[in-house]
Each structure stands twice: as structure tokens, then as C-alpha cells.
Design a protein around this motif. Structure first.
Motif, PDB file in Angstrom:
ATOM      1  N   GLU A 215      43.572  16.487  39.790  1.00  0.00           N
ATOM      2  CA  GLU A 215      44.136  15.117  39.685  1.00  0.00           C
ATOM      3  C   GLU A 215      43.693  13.532  39.003  1.00  0.00           C
ATOM      4  N   GLN A 216      44.524  12.588  38.926  1.00  0.00           N
ATOM      5  CA  GLN A 216      44.816  11.675  37.848  1.00  0.00           C
ATOM      6  C   GLN A 216      43.544  11.039  39.013  1.00  0.00           C
ATOM      7  N   ARG A 217      42.160  10.717  38.150  1.00  0.00           N
ATOM      8  CA  ARG A 217      41.578   9.756  39.205  1.00  0.00           C
ATOM      9  C   ARG A 217      40.396   8.971  38.049  1.00  0.00           C
ATOM     10  N   TYR A 218      40.907   9.016  37.266  1.00  0.00           N
ATOM     11  CA  TYR A 218      40.012   8.738  36.467  1.00  0.00           C
ATOM     12  C   TYR A 218      40.350   7.219  35.469  1.00  0.00           C
ATOM     13  N   ASP A 219      41.151   5.957  35.990  1.00  0.00           N
ATOM     14  CA  ASP A 219      41.396   5.056  35.560  1.00  0.00           C
ATOM     15  C   ASP A 219      40.892   4.632  34.643  1.00  0.00           C
ATOM     16  N   GLY A 237      50.283   2.487  18.976  1.00  0.00           N
ATOM     17  CA  GLY A 237      50.062   2.166  20.709  1.00  0.00           C
ATOM     18  C   GLY A 237      50.010   3.596  21.628  1.00  0.00           C
ATOM     19  N   THR A 238      49.794   3.537  22.713  1.00  0.00           N
ATOM     20  CA  THR A 238      49.598   4.926  23.453  1.00  0.00           C
ATOM     21  C   THR A 238      51.627   4.683  24.515  1.00  0.00           C
ATOM     22  N   GLU A 239      51.466   5.922  24.554  1.00  0.00           N
ATOM     23  CA  GLU A 239      51.807   5.997  25.942  1.00  0.00           C
ATOM     24  C   GLU A 239      51.441   7.835  26.883  1.00  0.00           C
ATOM     25  N   LYS A 240      51.627   8.297  27.001  1.00  0.00           N
ATOM     26  CA  LYS A 240      51.477   9.262  28.401  1.00  0.00           C
ATOM     27  C   LYS A 240      49.797   9.593  28.028  1.00  0.00           C
ATOM     28  N   CYS A 241      48.873   9.789  29.187  1.00  0.00           N
ATOM     29  CA  CYS A 241      47.261  10.098  28.728  1.00  0.00           C
ATOM     30  C   CYS A 241      46.539  10.728  30.072  1.00  0.00           C
ATOM     31  N   PHE A 242      47.225  11.980  29.857  1.00  0.00           N
ATOM     32  CA  PHE A 242      46.289  13.227  30.971  1.00  0.00           C
ATOM     33  C   PHE A 242      45.213  13.685  31.221  1.00  0.00           C
TER      34      PHE A 242
END
Length: 297
Positions: A215-219, A237-242
Motif C-alpha cells: 500500500e502507498q502509506r508513506y506520504d 521535476g518528478t512524476e510517479k513515485c511508488f
């Protein structure tokens, strides 16, 4: 900014903290069991049961850390960190079993006449409560430093132990103050404590399940990665980050933007600079996969 330890100290910190839990739980299980038996307090005996399960769960945590330390290999390219949430599941199972045993025995004792607990058991419980709260604060601090889910579960073992001791203290106090007819207050306290243990089991299980499911839980970490990325020359810049968590490491897939007119070789070099920079700035990161995106603006 989040607090991260260097890779060499993470495992050592976690292992030392687990030894602290094991030794403390062994001593407390003995003290509670003896005090409960000689002091006519089932709440203390219930406490001893939980401390005994804590010993085994802490040993599981230690074994998990030892296994997670193994380096990545052909079959486990991301390392062996996923053992941590699996260990957490086993710890939760121990908690549920201990809560069930405590509840069953409490109901049995409520239905069986017995003596009022000894007054001196309150002194024992008071000391236990103080020690378990200190233990909780020590272990939860180390779990936050190491980002270890199983160490966090171990910390909540200490907190639930402190709460069951508080309930026992209240139950014994009621039995002593009101005397005959209130002998079972001690057992009711143990029964209520079992419900609290079950509730904490869910609180421990939920984040471990999220770790297994990626899960993406690390904002907070995600935002730090984006900020640190902009410190690298050539990154616009940056776009997606999983982000995926495995044990005490975070593996990331990052889409980074660069000038769309530069060569492939230049983009490749910038990606390596970015990867090295993130590893240096955020040591808890494991595998980092950088995908270069052209910035045509």
C-alpha cells in the motif's frame, strides 16, 4: 524531515531492542506468576500468561531480524525484509490466543468462589505498570527510528501488558475495598483486559497487512524523495513515485524529469547521480529504480 538511521545501525538497534524485550518479559512472567499464585490474583496470573506469550513473540521478532539481515540473492533480489510483516502476523496470533485463554479462564473463575487477592499484590502491579510503560516508550522509539513493523508490534505488547496490569490493579482494589461478594472483580478486570488485547491485535495487524500488500502509506517519505530529487543537477521535476516497504528498507520506483533535448547517455548519467544522492540522503532506501521522462517545457 523524517528521521532515518544509517544502514549499519538499523539492524543492530532492532536486535538490541528485542533482547531488551525478551529479558524484561522473562523476569516479569516469573514475578507475575508467583505473585498471582501466592497472592490469590487471577488477573496477575492472566498478566503472567500474556508476558509468557510476549517472550515467544519477541523471540520470533529476533529470528525475523536475523533472517532479514541476509543479503539479497538470486531468488530474493529485494532482500529478505518481507519476513517482518509475516512475523508480525504470528505475533498477532500469539496475542489473540493469549486474549482467548485469559477470557476463558476469567469466565471460569467468575463462576467459581475464591479468596480475595492479597493487598501486597497492588505494590507488585504498581511496579509492573511503571516498568511496562517505560518498556513501551523505549521500544516504540526504536521502532520509529528503524521503521520496523514487527518492533512496533513488540512495543504494543508492552503497552497492552501495562493496560492489563492497570485493569488488574483496579480489580484487586475493588475486591479489597468492598470485601466479601466482590472477589470476582479481579477476574472481571482480566476479562476486560482480554478485550483490549484483541483490539490492539487489530491495530498491529492493519499496517503489517498494508506492508504485505504494498500500500502507498508513506506520504512523508514520498515528499522527502521529491524534494531531494530536485537537489540533483539536471532534474527538473518528478512524476510517479511508488514506495514499497520490505522490513526496514523502502524500495522506490521514481519517474524523474530531465531536459528532453539531452542525449540518452546524459540522461542515464543524471539518473545514476539521482540514485546515489537519494541513497546518501535517505539511507533507509533499498532498491531505487529511476525512469527518465523528457521535460519539453
Amino acid at each position: 524531515m523524517a528521521l532515518y538511521l544509517c544502514p549499519m545501525s538499523i539492524e543492530q538497534t532492532a536486535i538490541k531492542t528485542t533482547y531488551f524485550s525478551i529479558i524484561g518479559n522473562i523476569l516479569l512472567a516469573l514475578i507475575k506468576g508467583l505473585a498471582g499464585f501466592f497472592g490469590n490474583s487471577y488477573a496477575l496470573i492472566a498478566d503472567a500468561i500474556e508476558s509468557t506469550t510476549d517472550i515467544f513473540s519477541s523471540i520470533l521478532v529476533l529470528l525475523g531480524f536475523k533472517y532479514a539481515e541476509k543479503p539479497a540473492d538470486e531468488n530474493h533480489p529485494y532482500g529478505h525484509g518481507k519476513i517482518e510483516p509475516i512475523i508480525t502476523f504470528l505475533i498477532v496470533a500469539f496475542l489473540v490466543i493469549s486474549a482467548t485463554v485469559i477470557a476463558y479462564e476469567s469466565i471460569e473463575n467468575i463462576q467459581t468462589p475464591h479468596k480475595v487477592p492479597k493487598a501486597w499484590t497492588l505494590i507488585v502491579l504498581g511496579l509492573i505498570i511503571v516498568w511496562k510503560e517505560i518498556s513501551y516508550r523505549v521500544v516504540i522509539k526504536k521502532s520509529n527510528e528503524t521503521q520496523s513493523s514487527s518492533l512496533k508490534a513488540d512495543a504494543w505488547h508492552h503497552r497492552s501488558d501495562a493496560v492489563t496490569s492497570i485493569m488488574a490493579f483496579i480489580g484487586i482494589s475493588i475486591a479489597l475495598i468492598f470485601g466479601k461478594g466482590y472477589e470476582t472483580a479481579d477476574d472481571w478486570a482480566a476479562l476486560i483486559a482480554s478485550g483490549f488485547i484483541l483490539y490492539n491485535s487489530y491495530l498491529i495487524l492493519r499496517p503489517a497487512l498494508g506492508e504485505i500488500m504494498d500500500e502507498q502509506r508513506y506520504d512523508e517519505l514520498l515528499e522527502e524523495i521529491r524534494q531531494k530529487s530536485l537537489e540533483v543537477s539536471g532534474i527538473t521535476g518528478t512524476e510517479k513515485c511508488f514506495i514499497r516497504k520490505a522490513g526496514m528498507k523502502f524500495h522506490i520506483d521514481l519517474h524523474a524529469m530531465v531536459d528532453g533535448t539531452i542525449s540518452v547517455t546524459k540522461g542515464h548519467d543524471i539518473a545514476h547521480l539521482l540514485k546515489d544522492h537519494l541513497h546518501n540522503e535517505i539511507p533507509n532506501l533499498g532498491h531505487i529504480l529511476i525512469h527518465i521522462e523528457p521535460d519539453d517545457l
